[in-house]
Design an enzyme around this catalytic site. Structure first.
Site, mmCIF file in Angstrom:
data_model
loop_
_atom_site.group_PDB
_atom_site.id
_atom_site.type_symbol
_atom_site.label_atom_id
_atom_site.label_comp_id
_atom_site.label_asym_id
_atom_site.label_seq_id
_atom_site.Cartn_x
_atom_site.Cartn_y
_atom_site.Cartn_z
ATOM 1 C CD GLU A 154 -1.342 -0.092 3.650
ATOM 2 O OE1 GLU A 154 -2.027 0.937 3.750
ATOM 3 O OE2 GLU A 154 -1.446 -1.065 4.411
ATOM 4 C CB CYS A 207 -2.482 -4.393 6.305
ATOM 5 S SG CYS A 207 -2.038 -2.762 6.883
ATOM 6 C CB THR A 236 1.399 2.511 15.038
ATOM 7 O OG1 THR A 236 0.726 3.535 14.302
ATOM 8 C CG2 THR A 236 0.866 2.495 16.446
ATOM 9 C CB SER A 289 -8.362 1.958 12.528
ATOM 10 O OG SER A 289 -7.455 2.258 13.560
ATOM 11 C CG HIS A 306 -2.539 -6.588 10.307
ATOM 12 N ND1 HIS A 306 -1.321 -6.258 9.766
ATOM 13 C CD2 HIS A 306 -3.205 -5.415 10.501
ATOM 14 C CE1 HIS A 306 -1.253 -4.946 9.609
ATOM 15 N NE2 HIS A 306 -2.384 -4.410 10.052
ATOM 16 C CE LYS A 333 -5.978 -2.095 22.457
ATOM 17 N NZ LYS A 333 -6.683 -0.829 22.415
ATOM 18 C CG ASN A 369 1.662 -1.417 10.622
ATOM 19 O OD1 ASN A 369 1.718 -2.542 10.113
ATOM 20 N ND2 ASN A 369 0.584 -0.658 10.581
ATOM 21 C CB SER A 422 -7.597 0.064 6.971
ATOM 22 O OG SER A 422 -7.172 -0.126 8.285
#
Ligand code: CAA
Length: 390
Positions: free
Chosen positions: A79, A111, A152, A201, A233, A242, A275, A308
């Site tokens: 991307e 991603c 990030t 996001s 990811h 999370k 990332n 995303s």
């Protein structure tokens, strides 16, 4: 027919920023970045690296001459591509000296691009069992200085050789996926930096995970118990945790412990690189494979891919006999330990130093960059690539 990952390697630039230093400079508590976000170091890309060179350097380390002549499809997930028209893969095809009888394309869906490539490679090999496919996942994550996404960022690439009878991991047939048009993260064609609605996001990442996981469970009748580990990811390592926490209580105590322990191991490289967008899931897989000594042939690994915008997918792979013999742990660790630390002001300087967009000619000093393949400059609107060993 068994189809999957025959070889896998990664590359990241030689510069990094310590997250504690960034936190001190930005006047936030270091634990916000190291615990709340879960990152220790962030790869910083010098001007002599771009998504093409990162991918080419990653692939260089895993391919031998036979692979180079057998590859008949190159798919480049990114991307942060360098051209609206020409595929980044074509540059890599040339830099690696691949067989000209090959198809080469670039795939884009944030991603998720490399996961699309992996699944398309599987279909291609099912029809052409002798074929080998080179899947590249390469990105430079840029949100901008002093933005909420700054902690990030990162840079790097993963290269995978996909084939029949793979040596590392077969891909299982069932996977579940989901598309929805949402604006959680995007980068308009006129912008060098991504725009992001950070909290949204995070929510959508988890929402997509829950949906594809529930669907996967329904269609396969597999449960958490059936997985040795689940790799995510990792836009930042806390994000995967999370998501895992939202389903972990469905498993027995033993399963919960195993999945949480393996999640910790699966972030080993990511927490030191940041990332890398398309490659992040596969960098997490590589972290697990190269650092969890207890993994065995036959173990099932779950994989959650999220891009995303948004597309999500849950799929799985089975580890193959002697897979450990085909990894490059030492080389990957050396790549990380030989990096140079930047101060925050040096990082800012490197970040702001970008290639001209007005057509001017630039020659870059590649002597500062230990990578074999580098961007040597720009001339006539064309990036000039070199392989220092040729
Ligand atoms: N000690 C420990 N933890 C601390 C702390 C301290 N002193 N101070 C804060 N924290 C914790 C917070 O409690 C929070 O934890 P939880 O999320 O578990 O509640 C965490 O640190 C982060 O704090 P904030 O939420 O306040 O952080 P922020 O608002 O400044 O930014 C972010 C976080 C939204 C992730 C931002 O970095 C961002 O926008 N990043 C880019 C977008 C992104 O990565 N999204 C992920 C999903 S989208 C995706 O996956 C695609 C992709 O690759 C981009």
């Amino acid at each position: 027919m068994k189809i999957g990952i025959d070889k896998i390697g990664f590359f990241t630039p030689n510069l990094y920023l310590d997250m504690n230093q960034l936190a001190l400079n930005r006047e936030v508590e270091p634990e916000k970045f190291t615990i709340g976000i879960g990152q220790e170091k962030m790869a910083v890309s010098p001007i002599t690296q771009d998504p093409v060179t990162l991918a080419a350097n990653a692939a260089l380390k895993i391919l031998n001459d036979d692979d180079k002549s057998d590859i008949d499809l190159v798919m480049f997930g990114t991307e942060s591509g360098i051209d609206h028209s020409k595929s980044a893969g074509v540059y890599v095809h040339h830099l690696l000296g691949l067989n000209s009888s090959a198809r080469t394309v670039e795939l884009k869906q944030a991603c998720y691009g490399a996961t699309a490539a992996l699944q398309l490679a599987k279909g291609h090999i099912a029809l052409n069992p002798e074929s080998k496919v080179l899947v590249l996942a390469s990105d430079i994550a840029r949100y901008g200085l002093q933005t909420s996404g700054e902690a990030t960022q990162g840079a790097g690439a993963v290269a995978m050789l996909i084939s029949a009878n793979p040596k590392i991991m077969t891909l299982e047939d069932k996977s579940t996926y989901l598309t929805a048009d949402i604006m959680d993260f995007w980068r308009p064609t006129y912008s060098e930096e991504a725009f992001v609605d950070g909290k949204y996001s995070n929510e959508q990442y988890i929402n997509f995970f829950q949906k594809v996981w529930q669907q996967y469970k329904k269609e396969t009748e597999l449960r958490l118990e059936d997985f040795t580990a689940i790799c995510y990811h990792l836009p930042y390592t806390k994000m995967g945790l999370k998501a895992l926490r939202t389903v972990i209580e469905d498993g027995s105590k033993e399963t919960q412990e195993r999945l949480l322990d393996n999640f910790e191991i699966s972030k080993t490289y990511n927490k030191n690189v940041g990332n890398i967008y398309t490659g992040s899931l596969y960098l997490s897989l590589l972290s697990l494979l190269e650092h969890q000594a207890n993994l065995e042939s036959g173990d099932r690994i779950g994989l959650y891919s999220y891009g995303s915008g948004a597309v999500g997918e849950f799929f799985s792979g089975i580890l193959q006999p002697c897979f450990k013999d085909y990894l490059q742990k030492e080389a990957h660790e050396k790549l990380l330990t030989s990096r140079k630390e930047l101060s925050v002001s040096e990082y800012e300087e490197v970040f702001l130093k970008t290639l001209p967009i007005d057509g001017s000619t630039v020659e870059l000093d590649v002597g500062q960059d230990p990578a074999e393949i580098c961007v040597a400059g720009i001339k006539g609107h064309m990036r000039q690539y070199i392989n220092k060993k040729q």
